[in-house]
Design an enzyme around this catalytic site. Structure first.
Site, short mmCIF file in Angstrom:
data_model
loop_
_atom_site.label_atom_id
_atom_site.label_comp_id
_atom_site.label_asym_id
_atom_site.label_seq_id
_atom_site.Cartn_x
_atom_site.Cartn_y
_atom_site.Cartn_z
N SER A 127 -9.42 -1.27 7.47
CA SER A 127 -8.90 -0.98 6.13
C SER A 127 -8.20 -2.14 5.44
O SER A 127 -7.87 -2.03 4.25
CB SER A 127 -7.94 0.21 6.19
OG SER A 127 -8.68 1.41 6.27
N SER B 92 -9.61 1.32 3.47
CA SER B 92 -8.79 2.13 2.60
C SER B 92 -7.79 1.35 1.75
O SER B 92 -7.32 1.88 0.73
CB SER B 92 -8.03 3.16 3.43
OG SER B 92 -7.08 2.53 4.27
N LYS C 282 0.85 -1.19 0.00
CA LYS C 282 0.00 0.00 0.00
C LYS C 282 0.89 1.25 0.00
O LYS C 282 1.97 1.24 0.58
CB LYS C 282 -0.86 -0.04 1.26
CG LYS C 282 -1.90 1.05 1.43
CD LYS C 282 -2.69 0.79 2.73
CE LYS C 282 -3.79 1.80 2.97
NZ LYS C 282 -4.54 1.48 4.21
#
Lengths: 98, 484
Positions: free
Chosen positions: B177, B153, B78
């Site tokens: 997330s 997310s 990420k």
């Protein structure tokens, strides 16, 4: 509690933000939405927390701090200063404050 | 030979060990999948193609190293993990040109274990969001339906794994997330115990909540990655010194010996009927295999959305004070004066949702409101932790849904933040408590993945993986996303 525009502007000032949207009438919409969110948080008043110790971190076993020695990871001042959007020599640059 | 991009992490590791293919073959296959699928998915913010190929060739030249469990395996991370010299934007304009001069501990450990980082994946700005629509660089699309969000997310990470770009990816989970996008995209995601994995070099959001963890398509692969990244770190005093378990080699639990607690408050949510249908079928299948269930009350969970958003926003407002246009990141060229520089750099560089949470956090920490909101929420956090402890008495793990609705069409909640926050209610409790949990596919409802969540005791990731392996065998595999 409800939040009015004066309070919202004061909070934005503390947060170093402009209370701004993308067009006309946005500020009122932002304030209303902020007020609605804060209003929802008032549900916590229903929780009985008499004598309850606050929990700020779920950390179970904190490690002792490492020795106070400079990091020797090969980084140089230039690695940090090189990220600055504006600089003067070896210094970060900011607008004059007096 | 099976197409290489189809292989899971463990399968690919075996093939490499047997010299059936090279690290360069595997990394090339991953990069080719990324090239073909990116126009549809938009999972990656940066593809590190040349660097990844160079590294794979170096590994091949050095020869297979059995002491490095991730040797030659392509993974995505990420875009909140600092990679030295590579873009690290956290999905924000304010960090668009930022190039860290250091690496996150987990990235260093992935590389030390032999992994090849092929891409940095998209996410909601500063990991604040549950749909990846709040990325400043455009949304990621769900592999099962490109008209729908991947969750967030870590939506890019989930889409990259579920879309077969990589066998595993690294995400972060502050309020769900990792688990929620994994569920919405049809892969697995593990949030470790707070303190199991170092947070050094991860762009901070809520520091008492943030935890890095893997997304993958098999339970075993979650364990492989966790084993590589877990453990104490002199650069993060919250990273625990407890021994790291043998996460890569856990035995499968026997379903007949599992008792799972079902938190009343989470199972009583207002579910989309398609989601409810999948969840009920999954429970029947688990019961049929011998798993026992026990309803457990957790009355304070009704406060978890308010508690989380107060505390996480407070921590965010503090953490994001560092973005001031002076040391790094975007700097406004507008009005003169220091305060104007701060204000304009932040207002120009940060997106609407991030500014909203900073405002909320600043408000709850401000004089006159601190006691009623911030301290009160921290007290309720204690009550929720106590509920969690009691719920686990008499059962091995808790079992809960991950989301009350499947992946939603773009734009459904972007103008309704409070409803979006309330949709997080299934995943927030785990972060408030600091316990470990994982989400895994339970089945398809209306052609969209539905996930289930297992939650355990602090530092019992091995037990969690062991139970998840049993569930993985019982629950139906999803098959491939359409249009793969």
């Amino acid at each position: 509690m409800g939040i009015d525009e004066t309070t919202a502007r004061a909070v934005a000032g503390l947060a170093r933000l402009e209370l701004a949207g993308t067009g006309e009438g946005d500020v009122r919409a932002l304030v209303e939405e902020f007020s609605r969110i804060v209003g929802y948080m008032d549900i916590l008043a229903e929780a009985d927390t008499e004598g309850v110790e606050p929990l700020y971190s779920p950390m179970v076993d904190p490690e002792p701090p490492r020795p106070d020695e400079p990091a020797l990871d090969g980084r140089k001042a230039e690695d940090i200063l090189g990220q600055a959007p504006e600089r003067v020599g070896r210094f970060f640059s900011v607008p004059r404050v007096f | 030979m099976t197409e290489l991009w189809r292989l899971g992490l463990g399968q690919a590791a075996q093939g490499l060990a047997k010299r059936q293919f090279t690290a360069t073959d595997l990394v090339s296959a991953s990069l080719e999948r990324i090239r073909l699928s990116e126009p549809r998915l938009g999972a990656c913010l940066a593809v590190l193609g040349q660097e990844a190929l160079d590294r794979a060739r170096d590994l091949d030249r050095e020869g297979h190293d059995p002491s490095r469990p991730l040797w030659g395996l392509p993974v995505s991370v990420k875009d909140v993990f600092c990679l030295k010299g590579a873009p690290t934007t956290a999905g924000s304009r304010i960090l668009e040109d930022y190039r860290p001069s250091f690496e996150a501990t987990v990235v260093r450990r992935l590389r030390a274990a032999g992994a090849v980082i092929v891409a940095k994946t998209n996410c909601d700005e500063f990991a604040m969001g549950s749909s990846t629509e709040f990325s400043a660089f455009g949304p990621t699309r769900n592999p099962w339906d490109p008209g729908r969000v991947p969750g967030g997310s870590s939506g890019g990470a989930a889409a990259s794994v579920a879309g077969f770009q990589v066998p595993a990816g690294l995400g972060t989970d502050t309020g769900g997330s990792i688990r929620q996008p994994a569920a919405l995209c049809g892969c697995l995601g593990l949030k470790p115990t707070y303190g199991r994995v170092s947070r050094y070099g991860i762009v901070a959001y809520g520091s008492s909540f943030d935890q890095a963890g893997p997304l993958a398509r098999r339970v075993d692969d979650l364990g492989l990655v966790l084993a590589a990244i877990a453990g104490p770190d002199g650069l993060d005093s919250t990273a625990s010194g407890r021994p790291v378990g043998d996460y890569a080699n856990v035995a499968e639990a026997r379903p007949g010996e599992l008792t799972l607690g079902l938190p009343d408050e989470l199972w009583a949510a207002d579910f989309d009927p398609l989601v409810l249908g999948v969840l009920e079928r999954a429970r029947r299948e688990l019961a049929g295999a011998g798993v026992r269930f026990k309803a457990v009350p957790m009355p304070n969970l009704r406060f978890s959305v308010a508690t989380y958003y107060i505390l996480a926003a407070a921590e965010a407002s503090t953490n994001l004070a560092r973005y001031d246009g002076v040391r790094y990141g975007h700097r406004s060229g507008g009005d003169p004066g220091l305060l104007a520089l701060y204000r304009d750099s932040r207002t120009e560089g940060l997106g609407q949702e991030v500014r909203r949470r900073i405002m909320l956090g600043t408000f709850v920490l401000s004089s006159g409101y601190y006691e009623a909101y911030f301290r009160k929420a921290a007290q309720v956090r204690r009550l929720i932790q106590e509920d969690y402890r009691k719920a686990l008495e008499g059962c091995d793990f808790l079992l809960a849904p991950v989301s009350s609705i499947p992946a939603w069409p773009f734009g459904s909640f972007t103008d309704d933040p409070l409803t979006a926050y309330q949709l997080d209610m299934m995943t927030l409790p785990l972060n408030l408590v600091g316990a470990p949990g994982l989400s895994m596919p339970a089945g398809l409802g209306g052609g969209l993945p539905v996930g289930l969540q297992l939650m355990g005791r602090a530092f019992d990731e091995a037990g969690l993986l062991s139970a998840a392996k049993a569930l993985e065998r019982i629950l139906p595999p999803l098959g491939d996303p359409p249009g793969l």
